[in-house]
Write an enzyme that holds these catalytic residues in place. Structure first.
Site, mmCIF file in Angstrom:
data_model
loop_
_atom_site.group_PDB
_atom_site.id
_atom_site.type_symbol
_atom_site.label_atom_id
_atom_site.label_comp_id
_atom_site.label_asym_id
_atom_site.label_seq_id
_atom_site.Cartn_x
_atom_site.Cartn_y
_atom_site.Cartn_z
ATOM 1 N N LYS A 1 0.774 -1.035 -0.138
ATOM 2 C CA LYS A 1 -0.009 -0.054 -0.240
ATOM 3 C C LYS A 1 0.849 1.197 0.022
ATOM 4 O O LYS A 1 1.498 1.511 1.092
ATOM 5 C CB LYS A 1 -0.845 0.049 1.261
ATOM 6 C CG LYS A 1 -1.902 1.098 1.243
ATOM 7 C CD LYS A 1 -2.487 1.783 2.324
ATOM 8 C CE LYS A 1 -1.523 2.563 3.114
ATOM 9 N NZ LYS A 1 -1.439 4.075 2.219
ATOM 10 N N GLU B 1 10.691 0.981 9.907
ATOM 11 C CA GLU B 1 11.363 2.363 9.706
ATOM 12 C C GLU B 1 10.727 3.390 9.972
ATOM 13 O O GLU B 1 10.182 3.833 9.147
ATOM 14 C CB GLU B 1 11.997 2.346 8.212
ATOM 15 C CG GLU B 1 12.537 1.313 7.530
ATOM 16 C CD GLU B 1 13.895 1.293 8.116
ATOM 17 O OE1 GLU B 1 14.533 2.082 8.786
ATOM 18 O OE2 GLU B 1 14.816 0.162 7.622
HETATM 19 P P1 ADP Z 1 4.029 10.356 7.179
HETATM 20 O O1 ADP Z 1 3.871 11.278 8.472
HETATM 21 O O2 ADP Z 1 5.146 10.199 6.734
HETATM 22 O O3 ADP Z 1 2.901 10.619 6.212
HETATM 23 P P2 ADP Z 1 2.418 8.172 8.108
HETATM 24 O O4 ADP Z 1 3.021 7.278 9.366
HETATM 25 O O5 ADP Z 1 1.050 8.918 8.442
HETATM 26 O O6 ADP Z 1 3.537 9.015 7.978
HETATM 27 O O7 ADP Z 1 2.124 7.675 6.910
HETATM 28 C C1 ADP Z 1 3.034 6.378 6.321
HETATM 29 C C2 ADP Z 1 2.146 5.509 5.558
HETATM 30 O O8 ADP Z 1 1.317 4.702 6.609
HETATM 31 C C3 ADP Z 1 1.436 6.057 4.543
HETATM 32 O O9 ADP Z 1 1.180 5.027 3.468
HETATM 33 C C4 ADP Z 1 -0.235 6.114 5.219
HETATM 34 O O10 ADP Z 1 -1.252 6.181 4.287
HETATM 35 C C5 ADP Z 1 -0.097 4.947 6.200
HETATM 36 N N1 ADP Z 1 -1.077 5.032 7.140
HETATM 37 C C6 ADP Z 1 -1.520 6.248 7.751
HETATM 38 N N2 ADP Z 1 -2.295 5.669 8.765
HETATM 39 C C7 ADP Z 1 -2.531 4.380 8.715
HETATM 40 C C8 ADP Z 1 -3.161 3.187 9.547
HETATM 41 N N3 ADP Z 1 -3.846 3.565 10.580
HETATM 42 N N4 ADP Z 1 -2.873 1.953 9.361
HETATM 43 C C9 ADP Z 1 -2.179 1.645 8.281
HETATM 44 N N5 ADP Z 1 -1.470 2.387 7.641
HETATM 45 C C10 ADP Z 1 -1.454 3.850 7.791
#
Ligand code: ADP
Length: 459
Positions: free
Chosen positions: A154, A229
């Protein structure tokens, strides 16, 4: 459909599918069903497919770079650099597929042999961020596929176009459906589908510490192997015996990469007393020479931040630092009104109680702290929940080795601003996560060790 916007001007660059839960589950099924056949291929054949993918993407590297400039905002020279960086992983793991060696161990029993083999862990899943739309995906998928695992990814919904383009090229290179799957839609729903499925054996995640914790919590029920990471709060330590120009150049290169939106970006810059003022002045001259602009031309420029909430966060951190007594030496504002372009900003005399010291900035801000002794700076550098990377500039061998030993982080970089490449183990400690990507160590995360005792050999 998910609309993808160009952060430089707000125009729509393209769209990606907003998948239903049923579509996501079907893609997970394909990933799991494809595993036995992919794992059963000769390693040489898996490597050959990766190699073909590497060559096809290499031939069109400029198209990939242009797409990244549009959906991410980084400038062309950086985007081309990222494509080369990501391709390095595909090339490296195409070769490594053949080298997942096992061991034999001197037997502990009479008439027996002890054999250790490495087997792919199984179907895997990955979630990637928007700051390196190409490299993050290339690094994870190439490692998994080389080891004999299948993977469903994803990508970030901010930058899915580069991801789908990579998938398209993979298909053309003979990497079939199921072996490499991609889904986009609601991150939470997709994350839950990945973590709940007991056939998925491993999750590789790059993103915030907060989301990493959610994924780890949800993976507890099925005990998945994980590579995390996560966030960083990198110290960048400049001792007073350095060549100041070299240290400034290293800092500027490391900090302004992707407008500071990088987990290994120098986040706290500690400069020793005797050179603090001259360092700040030279940094100001270097930074003010760099243009802030959209990035389709060849020249290195500082591009826009990814979205409005990124700008709001940076503005709030700078305002808080100033309230606590920091001074703005350069920048401190948007480069253009009503845009996402934030001017590179130098803050001097930043006090330790400002929020910016403990928060990952993710923007082009250089907070400069003053220090006097090595012991003091070591203690202050380690005073963070994170431990991804630390930088230090010094020509003194003893100081350099002590930095390497005494800083609590997964990576230490001496006299350079450059960290990642395919041949080194990238990753952190503490709340920056665990597991490594790249190099020999990266592929070990995708195999399980099997020990076989062959006894009764006298029969
Ligand atoms: P950033 O601040 O770098 O955007 P995130 O951790 O919010 O960091 O996002 C990194 C990835 O995690 C993205 O692909 C985002 O869509 C995904 N993401 C955000 N929230 C969730 C969640 N609750 N479960 C799974 N994936 C998530």
């Amino acid at each position: 459909m998910i609309k993808v916007y160009n952060p430089a001007d707000g125009s729509v660059v393209g769209e990606a599918p907003e998948m239903t839960t049923a579509e996501v589950l079907a893609a997970i099924d394909r990933t799991c069903d494809a595993f036995p056949a992919w794992a059963g291929l000769l390693a040489k054949e898996r490597g050959a497919r990766l190699r073909r993918w590497f060559e096809m993407v290499s031939a069109d590297r400029r198209d990939f770079a242009e797409l990244m400039v549009k959906e991410n905002g980084k400038c062309m020279s950086e985007a081309l650099g990222e494509v080369a960086y990501g391709l390095g992983f595909i090339e490296w793991y195409a070769e490594e597929a053949k080298r997942v060696y096992g061991d034999t161990i001197p037997t502990h029993a009479p008439n027996a042999s002890v054999i250790v083999t490495k087997e792919p862990v199984g179907p895997t899943a990955a979630i990637t961020p928007w700051n390196f739309p190409f490299m993050m995906i290339a690094r994870k998928i190439a490692t998994a596929l080389a080891a004999g695992c299948t993977m469903i990814i994803k990508p970030s919904e901010e930058t899915p176009l580069t991801a789908y383009k990579l998938l398209d090229y993979a298909r053309k290179a003979g990497i079939p459906e199921g072996v490499f799957e991609m889904v986009t839609g609601d991150p939470k729903t997709i994350g839950e589908a990945f973590t709940a499925d007991d056939r998925i054996q491993k999750i590789s995640f790059t993103g915030s510490t907060n989301v990493g914790r959610i994924l780890a919590r949800h993976s507890a029920a099925t005990l998945k192997k994980m590579t995390m990471e996560l966030g960083g709060n990198a110290p960048f330590i400049v001792f007073d015996d350095v060549d100041v120009d070299e240290a400034v150049a290293g800092l500027v290169a490391a900090k302004l990469r992707n407008s500071g939106q990088v987990c290994i970006s120098p986040n706290r810059i500690y400069v020793q007393d005797a050179i603090y003022d001259v360092f700040a002045e030279k940094l100001k001259v270097a930074v003010e020479r760099i243009r802030v602009d959209q990035g389709l031309q060849e020249e290195f420029v500082v591009g826009p931040l990814i979205n409005q909430s990124a700008v709001n966060k940076v503005e709030a951190l700078v305002a808080d630092a100033v309230t606590h007594g920091a001074k703005v030496l350069s920048g401190g504002e948007l480069a253009r009104k009503n845009s996402l372009f934030y001017r590179p900003t130098i803050l001097v005399e930043v006090p330790d109680d400002a929020q910016i010291r403990t928060t990952e900035i993710f923007g082009p801000v250089f907070p400069l702290y003053r220090f006097t002794t090595e012991d003091e700076v070591t203690r202050r550098a380690n005073d963070t929940e994170y431990g991804l990377v630390a930088y230090a500039f010094t020509p003194n061998l003893g100081t350099a080795f002590r930095m390497s030993r005494n800083i609590k982080s997964g990576m230490v970089v001496i006299n350079s601003g450059s960290v990642g490449t395919e041949s080194v183990p990238f990753g952190g400690v503490k709340q920056s996560g665990y597991g490594r990507e790249g190099s020999y160590y990266g592929i070990q995360e995708y195999v399980s060790v099997k020990y076989t005792l062959m006894a009764g050999l006298d029969k």
